[in-house]
Design a protein around this motif. Structure first.
Motif, PDB file in Angstrom:
ATOM      1  N   PHE A  28       0.822  -1.206   0.000  1.00  9.47           N
ATOM      2  CA  PHE A  28       0.000   0.000   0.000  1.00  9.47           C
ATOM      3  C   PHE A  28       0.860   1.261   0.000  1.00  9.47           C
ATOM      4  N   ASN A  29       2.012   1.199   0.637  1.00 12.69           N
ATOM      5  CA  ASN A  29       2.903   2.354   0.646  1.00 12.69           C
ATOM      6  C   ASN A  29       3.425   2.649  -0.756  1.00 12.69           C
ATOM      7  N   GLU A  30       3.699   1.621  -1.537  1.00 15.47           N
ATOM      8  CA  GLU A  30       4.218   1.817  -2.898  1.00 15.47           C
ATOM      9  C   GLU A  30       3.156   2.383  -3.829  1.00 15.47           C
ATOM     10  N   ILE A  31       1.926   1.877  -3.742  1.00 16.86           N
ATOM     11  CA  ILE A  31       0.903   2.336  -4.686  1.00 16.86           C
ATOM     12  C   ILE A  31       0.350   3.707  -4.308  1.00 16.86           C
ATOM     13  N   CYS A  32       0.617   4.178  -3.083  1.00 15.81           N
ATOM     14  CA  CYS A  32       0.125   5.494  -2.672  1.00 15.81           C
ATOM     15  C   CYS A  32       1.132   6.605  -2.943  1.00 15.81           C
ATOM     16  N   GLN A  33       2.235   6.291  -3.612  1.00 11.65           N
ATOM     17  CA  GLN A  33       3.209   7.318  -3.932  1.00 11.65           C
ATOM     18  C   GLN A  33       2.674   8.248  -5.018  1.00 11.65           C
ATOM     19  N   GLY A  34       3.244   9.455  -5.091  1.00 12.53           N
ATOM     20  CA  GLY A  34       2.823  10.409  -6.108  1.00 12.53           C
ATOM     21  C   GLY A  34       3.213   9.995  -7.507  1.00 12.53           C
ATOM     22  N   VAL A  35       4.327   9.285  -7.648  1.00 14.06           N
ATOM     23  CA  VAL A  35       4.806   8.795  -8.956  1.00 14.06           C
ATOM     24  C   VAL A  35       4.982   7.289  -8.842  1.00 14.06           C
ATOM     25  N   VAL A  36       4.395   6.560  -9.792  1.00 14.57           N
ATOM     26  CA  VAL A  36       4.426   5.100  -9.763  1.00 14.57           C
ATOM     27  C   VAL A  36       5.043   4.589 -11.058  1.00 14.57           C
ATOM     28  N   ARG A  38       5.456   1.824 -13.860  1.00 10.62           N
ATOM     29  CA  ARG A  38       4.615   0.742 -14.364  1.00 10.62           C
ATOM     30  C   ARG A  38       5.290  -0.622 -14.212  1.00 10.62           C
ATOM     31  N   ASN A  39       6.576  -0.690 -14.469  1.00 11.54           N
ATOM     32  CA  ASN A  39       7.280  -1.970 -14.329  1.00 11.54           C
ATOM     33  C   ASN A  39       7.284  -2.445 -12.876  1.00 11.54           C
ATOM     34  N   LYS A  40       7.392  -1.504 -11.966  1.00 13.64           N
ATOM     35  CA  LYS A  40       7.380  -1.877 -10.556  1.00 13.64           C
ATOM     36  C   LYS A  40       5.992  -2.334 -10.113  1.00 13.64           C
ATOM     37  N   LEU A  44       4.757  -5.635  -8.075  1.00  8.82           N
ATOM     38  CA  LEU A  44       3.910  -5.545  -6.879  1.00  8.82           C
ATOM     39  C   LEU A  44       2.689  -6.444  -6.992  1.00  8.82           C
ATOM     40  N   GLU A  45       2.129  -6.587  -8.210  1.00  9.88           N
ATOM     41  CA  GLU A  45       0.982  -7.477  -8.396  1.00  9.88           C
ATOM     42  C   GLU A  45       1.344  -8.921  -8.057  1.00  9.88           C
ATOM     43  N   GLU A  46       2.529  -9.342  -8.453  1.00 16.65           N
ATOM     44  CA  GLU A  46       2.957 -10.705  -8.134  1.00 16.65           C
ATOM     45  C   GLU A  46       3.227 -10.856  -6.635  1.00 16.65           C
ATOM     46  N   ASP A  47       3.804  -9.808  -6.041  1.00 21.55           N
ATOM     47  CA  ASP A  47       4.133  -9.887  -4.617  1.00 21.55           C
ATOM     48  C   ASP A  47       2.879  -9.913  -3.735  1.00 21.55           C
ATOM     49  N   VAL A  48       1.835  -9.165  -4.132  1.00 22.98           N
ATOM     50  CA  VAL A  48       0.647  -9.118  -3.277  1.00 22.98           C
ATOM     51  C   VAL A  48      -0.095 -10.449  -3.294  1.00 22.98           C
ATOM     52  N   ALA A  49      -0.009 -11.181  -4.421  1.00 28.90           N
ATOM     53  CA  ALA A  49      -0.605 -12.519  -4.442  1.00 28.90           C
ATOM     54  C   ALA A  49       0.127 -13.445  -3.476  1.00 28.90           C
ATOM     55  N   GLY A  75      -3.312  -3.427  -8.197  1.00 29.37           N
ATOM     56  CA  GLY A  75      -2.164  -3.199  -9.065  1.00 29.37           C
ATOM     57  C   GLY A  75      -2.573  -2.938 -10.506  1.00 29.37           C
ATOM     58  N   ARG A  76      -3.517  -3.740 -11.025  1.00 29.25           N
ATOM     59  CA  ARG A  76      -4.002  -3.530 -12.389  1.00 29.25           C
ATOM     60  C   ARG A  76      -4.702  -2.182 -12.519  1.00 29.25           C
ATOM     61  N   GLU A  77      -5.450  -1.790 -11.501  1.00 28.22           N
ATOM     62  CA  GLU A  77      -6.132  -0.495 -11.527  1.00 28.22           C
ATOM     63  C   GLU A  77      -5.126   0.653 -11.550  1.00 28.22           C
ATOM     64  N   VAL A  78      -4.012   0.518 -10.835  1.00 30.35           N
ATOM     65  CA  VAL A  78      -2.975   1.550 -10.844  1.00 30.35           C
ATOM     66  C   VAL A  78      -2.335   1.654 -12.228  1.00 30.35           C
ATOM     67  N   ARG A  79      -2.109   0.522 -12.877  1.00 30.11           N
ATOM     68  CA  ARG A  79      -1.531   0.557 -14.230  1.00 30.11           C
ATOM     69  C   ARG A  79      -2.458   1.239 -15.226  1.00 30.11           C
TER      70      ARG A  79
END
Length: 206
Positions: A28-36, A38-40, A44-49, A75-79
């Motif tokens: 959640f800390n990574e996806i709430c950053q101001g700049v994300v 896409r490769n990361k 993150l999608e694999e890690d959250v599973a 993760g998909r929604e962020v992409r």
């Protein structure tokens, strides 16, 4: 959640559940950053599973409702839509608390909200044409009236309720804290060993 929860749980839980919660907070800390990146996000999608699989090892099935499952799709929604801070629902949820405070008759909640909103809108409109009166809709934020060069303590949105415990409940709470603290665990184990040793000696003598 993503920053304070990991600090609060340090030293309170065993290593397995603690690490799984830490990984969820990091996600959640990574996806709430101001700049994300896409490769990361794909990583993150694999890690959250994997994180949810770790949670399944330590938490009961009742913990896994639809809200826990939705982390798979974040993760998909962020992409597709970009950083979540431009789309999250916190402002609307806070305003829902304001609207719920308008309800005085629980049998007609919609009518109460509509009438109170219209009254406030009319009062705010009239206050713009009255001199030496601050506008109703432009009140300062909760902590802006204490402007200074030093840090000030924030105030809560709603007033808390005080609860006075009896002496018996205080003893129970104190005992519960002692028995569930990591720092006290070695002393508890030592006392158990000592009492077990003397009980064994007592039965051996008798």
């Amino acid at each position: 959640m993503q920053q304070l929860l990991s600090v609060a749980l340090r030293g309170l839980l065993p290593k397995g559940p603690r690490n799984s919660i830490f990984k969820l907070c990091s996600f959640f800390n990574e996806i709430c950053q101001g700049v994300v990146d896409r490769n990361k996000v794909e990583i993150l999608e694999e890690d959250v599973a994997e994180t949810l699989c770790m949670l399944e090892r330590y938490f009961p099935p009742s913990f896994f409702d639809i809200m826990v499952h939705l982390t798979i799709h974040i993760g998909r929604e962020v992409r597709l839509c970009g950083p979540v801070q431009y789309r999250w629902m916190y402002p609307f949820e806070r305003y829902m608390k304001v609207l719920k405070g308008y309800v005085m008759n629980r049998a007609r909640p919609e009518g109460c909200i509509a009438e109170r909103y219209i009254v406030e809108e009319n009062a705010m409109f009239c206050s713009k044409y009255i001199k030496q009166v601050s506008e109703i809709g432009s009140k300062p934020a909760r902590n802006e009236e204490y402007e200074s060069d030093f840090l000030v303590a924030g105030r809560t949105i709603s007033k808390g309720k005080s609860l006075v415990l009896s002496n018996e409940m205080l003893k129970v709470a104190h005992r519960d804290v002692l028995l569930n603290s990591v720092e006290v665990a070695p002393y508890v184990q030592y006392l158990c060993e000592v009492y077990t040793f003397w009980d064994f000696k007592f039965f051996e003598i008798s």
